[in-house]
Motif scaffolding. Structure first.
Motif, PDB file in Angstrom:
ATOM      1  N   ARG A   1       0.792  -1.096  -0.068  1.00 12.08           N
ATOM      2  CA  ARG A   1       0.012  -0.134   0.045  1.00 12.08           C
ATOM      3  C   ARG A   1       0.777   1.276  -0.253  1.00 12.08           C
ATOM      4  O   ARG A   1       0.528   2.289  -0.415  1.00 12.08           O
ATOM      5  CB  ARG A   1      -0.989   0.032   1.315  1.00 12.08           C
ATOM      6  CG  ARG A   1      -2.147  -1.260   1.000  1.00 12.08           C
ATOM      7  CD  ARG A   1      -2.929  -1.072   2.114  1.00 12.08           C
ATOM      8  NE  ARG A   1      -3.889  -1.901   2.073  1.00 12.08           N
ATOM      9  CZ  ARG A   1      -4.734  -2.243   3.233  1.00 12.08           C
ATOM     10  NH1 ARG A   1      -4.325  -2.105   4.274  1.00 12.08           N
ATOM     11  NH2 ARG A   1      -5.894  -3.186   2.956  1.00 12.08           N
ATOM     12  N   ALA A   2       1.947   1.081   0.699  1.00 12.39           N
ATOM     13  CA  ALA A   2       2.837   2.314   0.695  1.00 12.39           C
ATOM     14  C   ALA A   2       3.866   2.515  -0.557  1.00 12.39           C
ATOM     15  O   ALA A   2       4.454   3.666  -0.809  1.00 12.39           O
ATOM     16  CB  ALA A   2       3.726   2.086   1.949  1.00 12.39           C
ATOM     17  N   TRP A   3       3.815   1.575  -1.405  1.00 14.78           N
ATOM     18  CA  TRP A   3       4.595   1.827  -2.596  1.00 14.78           C
ATOM     19  C   TRP A   3       4.032   2.803  -3.549  1.00 14.78           C
ATOM     20  O   TRP A   3       2.831   2.946  -3.847  1.00 14.78           O
ATOM     21  CB  TRP A   3       4.490   0.262  -3.261  1.00 14.78           C
ATOM     22  CG  TRP A   3       5.462   0.235  -4.540  1.00 14.78           C
ATOM     23  CD1 TRP A   3       6.732   0.259  -4.567  1.00 14.78           C
ATOM     24  CD2 TRP A   3       4.811   0.408  -5.528  1.00 14.78           C
ATOM     25  NE1 TRP A   3       6.881   0.251  -5.952  1.00 14.78           N
ATOM     26  CE2 TRP A   3       5.583   0.408  -6.727  1.00 14.78           C
ATOM     27  CE3 TRP A   3       3.351   0.555  -6.423  1.00 14.78           C
ATOM     28  CZ2 TRP A   3       5.659   0.482  -8.131  1.00 14.78           C
ATOM     29  CZ3 TRP A   3       3.180   0.667  -7.968  1.00 14.78           C
ATOM     30  CH2 TRP A   3       4.380   0.473  -8.557  1.00 14.78           C
ATOM     31  N   HIS A   4       5.047   3.356  -4.152  1.00 11.44           N
ATOM     32  CA  HIS A   4       4.561   4.409  -5.181  1.00 11.44           C
ATOM     33  C   HIS A   4       5.317   4.097  -6.329  1.00 11.44           C
ATOM     34  O   HIS A   4       6.486   3.621  -6.374  1.00 11.44           O
ATOM     35  CB  HIS A   4       5.024   5.993  -4.717  1.00 11.44           C
ATOM     36  CG  HIS A   4       4.258   6.154  -3.540  1.00 11.44           C
ATOM     37  ND1 HIS A   4       2.886   6.748  -3.293  1.00 11.44           N
ATOM     38  CD2 HIS A   4       4.780   6.410  -2.222  1.00 11.44           C
ATOM     39  CE1 HIS A   4       2.765   7.019  -2.351  1.00 11.44           C
ATOM     40  NE2 HIS A   4       3.624   6.960  -1.677  1.00 11.44           N
TER      41      HIS A   4
ATOM     42  N   ASP B   1       8.423   7.533 -10.722  1.00 12.38           N
ATOM     43  CA  ASP B   1       8.021   8.948 -11.465  1.00 12.38           C
ATOM     44  C   ASP B   1       9.344   9.591 -11.779  1.00 12.38           C
ATOM     45  O   ASP B   1       9.585  10.561 -10.857  1.00 12.38           O
ATOM     46  CB  ASP B   1       6.756   9.404 -10.973  1.00 12.38           C
ATOM     47  CG  ASP B   1       6.402  10.714 -11.556  1.00 12.38           C
ATOM     48  OD1 ASP B   1       6.893  10.883 -12.725  1.00 12.38           O
ATOM     49  OD2 ASP B   1       5.349  11.190 -11.262  1.00 12.38           O
ATOM     50  N   GLY B   2      10.224   9.480 -12.704  1.00 11.18           N
ATOM     51  CA  GLY B   2      11.326  10.219 -12.551  1.00 11.18           C
ATOM     52  C   GLY B   2      11.133  11.648 -12.805  1.00 11.18           C
ATOM     53  O   GLY B   2      11.854  12.617 -12.335  1.00 11.18           O
ATOM     54  N   ASP B   3       9.768  12.093 -13.661  1.00 11.89           N
ATOM     55  CA  ASP B   3       9.580  13.531 -13.851  1.00 11.89           C
ATOM     56  C   ASP B   3       9.380  14.161 -12.116  1.00 11.89           C
ATOM     57  O   ASP B   3       9.895  15.222 -11.987  1.00 11.89           O
ATOM     58  CB  ASP B   3       8.601  13.741 -14.555  1.00 11.89           C
ATOM     59  CG  ASP B   3       8.915  13.365 -16.138  1.00 11.89           C
ATOM     60  OD1 ASP B   3      10.025  14.062 -16.533  1.00 11.89           O
ATOM     61  OD2 ASP B   3       7.951  12.949 -16.832  1.00 11.89           O
ATOM     62  N   ALA B   4       8.659  13.528 -11.405  1.00 12.26           N
ATOM     63  CA  ALA B   4       8.458  14.077 -10.053  1.00 12.26           C
ATOM     64  C   ALA B   4       9.757  14.114  -9.160  1.00 12.26           C
ATOM     65  O   ALA B   4       9.821  15.286  -8.559  1.00 12.26           O
ATOM     66  CB  ALA B   4       7.490  13.451  -9.648  1.00 12.26           C
ATOM     67  N   TRP B   5      10.542  13.343  -9.447  1.00 13.74           N
ATOM     68  CA  TRP B   5      11.756  13.345  -8.585  1.00 13.74           C
ATOM     69  C   TRP B   5      12.801  14.458  -9.043  1.00 13.74           C
ATOM     70  O   TRP B   5      13.208  15.213  -8.179  1.00 13.74           O
ATOM     71  CB  TRP B   5      12.531  11.882  -9.134  1.00 13.74           C
ATOM     72  CG  TRP B   5      12.074  10.661  -8.360  1.00 13.74           C
ATOM     73  CD1 TRP B   5      10.737  10.416  -7.815  1.00 13.74           C
ATOM     74  CD2 TRP B   5      12.732   9.312  -8.307  1.00 13.74           C
ATOM     75  NE1 TRP B   5      10.578   9.270  -7.660  1.00 13.74           N
ATOM     76  CE2 TRP B   5      11.637   8.733  -7.793  1.00 13.74           C
ATOM     77  CE3 TRP B   5      13.884   8.963  -8.721  1.00 13.74           C
ATOM     78  CZ2 TRP B   5      12.197   7.144  -7.697  1.00 13.74           C
ATOM     79  CZ3 TRP B   5      14.227   7.655  -8.359  1.00 13.74           C
ATOM     80  CH2 TRP B   5      13.227   6.838  -7.834  1.00 13.74           C
ATOM     81  N   LEU B   6      12.673  14.637 -10.408  1.00 17.03           N
ATOM     82  CA  LEU B   6      13.418  15.686 -10.911  1.00 17.03           C
ATOM     83  C   LEU B   6      12.846  16.934 -10.426  1.00 17.03           C
ATOM     84  O   LEU B   6      13.579  17.937 -10.193  1.00 17.03           O
ATOM     85  CB  LEU B   6      13.562  15.778 -12.470  1.00 17.03           C
ATOM     86  CG  LEU B   6      14.414  14.361 -12.949  1.00 17.03           C
ATOM     87  CD1 LEU B   6      14.664  14.347 -14.398  1.00 17.03           C
ATOM     88  CD2 LEU B   6      15.888  14.333 -12.095  1.00 17.03           C
TER      89      LEU B   6
END
Length: 157
Positions: free
Chosen positions: A41-44, A47-52
């Motif tokens: 449930r905690a896994w996301h 998303d490389g764009d969000a990280w950047l």
């Protein structure tokens, strides 16, 4: 076509009882199942764009507003956890000696407490941002994760 009549079995004959080929094992511990479910449930997803975007916010010459520092720090910690997990699972340490140093640094900076002083917390955010950026770049270079540009072209992590 002729039918064949099968002989009747004598009810008094000693027939061995059927035995299940594989005996059922003990059910897993409830706490272990709940812990695994909580992890799922905690896994996301990656998303490389969000990280950047978050790394850019942390490393920008204009520091983030004071009320967003805690939230940004939590997201950067999450990214560091995911990146270290990707690095360990893909065994990049065997491919490149830089990985060991970056994984160690990512773990250290992730475990540090966020300072209560605003300027010190901005410095800490920048250290986390650099750790995310460098580890992400190495994992992209070693093809352990896909870069954000390849995701826009329909690639998968």
């Amino acid at each position: 076509m002729t039918s064949v009549t099968l002989p009747r079995r004598d009810a008094s004959a000693d027939v061995p009882r059927w035995v299940r080929p594989v005996q059922p094992t003990r059910l897993p511990d409830r706490a272990k199942v709940e812990a695994a479910l909580a992890a799922v449930r905690a896994w996301h997803p990656y998303d490389g764009d969000a990280w950047l975007d978050d790394v850019a916010d942390a490393l920008d010459t204009v520091p983030p507003p004071e009320d967003l520092v805690d939230e940004l720090a939590q997201r950067l910690r999450g990214y560091l956890m995911q990146l270290v997990s990707y690095a360990r699972n893909s065994e990049v340490e065997k491919q490149d000696g830089r990985a060991t140093r970056l994984i160690t640094r990512a773990r250290e900076v992730r475990e540090e407490e966020l300072p209560r002083d605003y300027l010190k917390s901005v410095v800490h955010l920048r250290r986390m941002g650099w750790a995310v950026n460098e580890l992400h770049d190495l994992l992209t270079e070693l093809e352990a994760v896909k870069g954000p540009d390849s995701l826009k072209e329909g690639g998968t992590p």
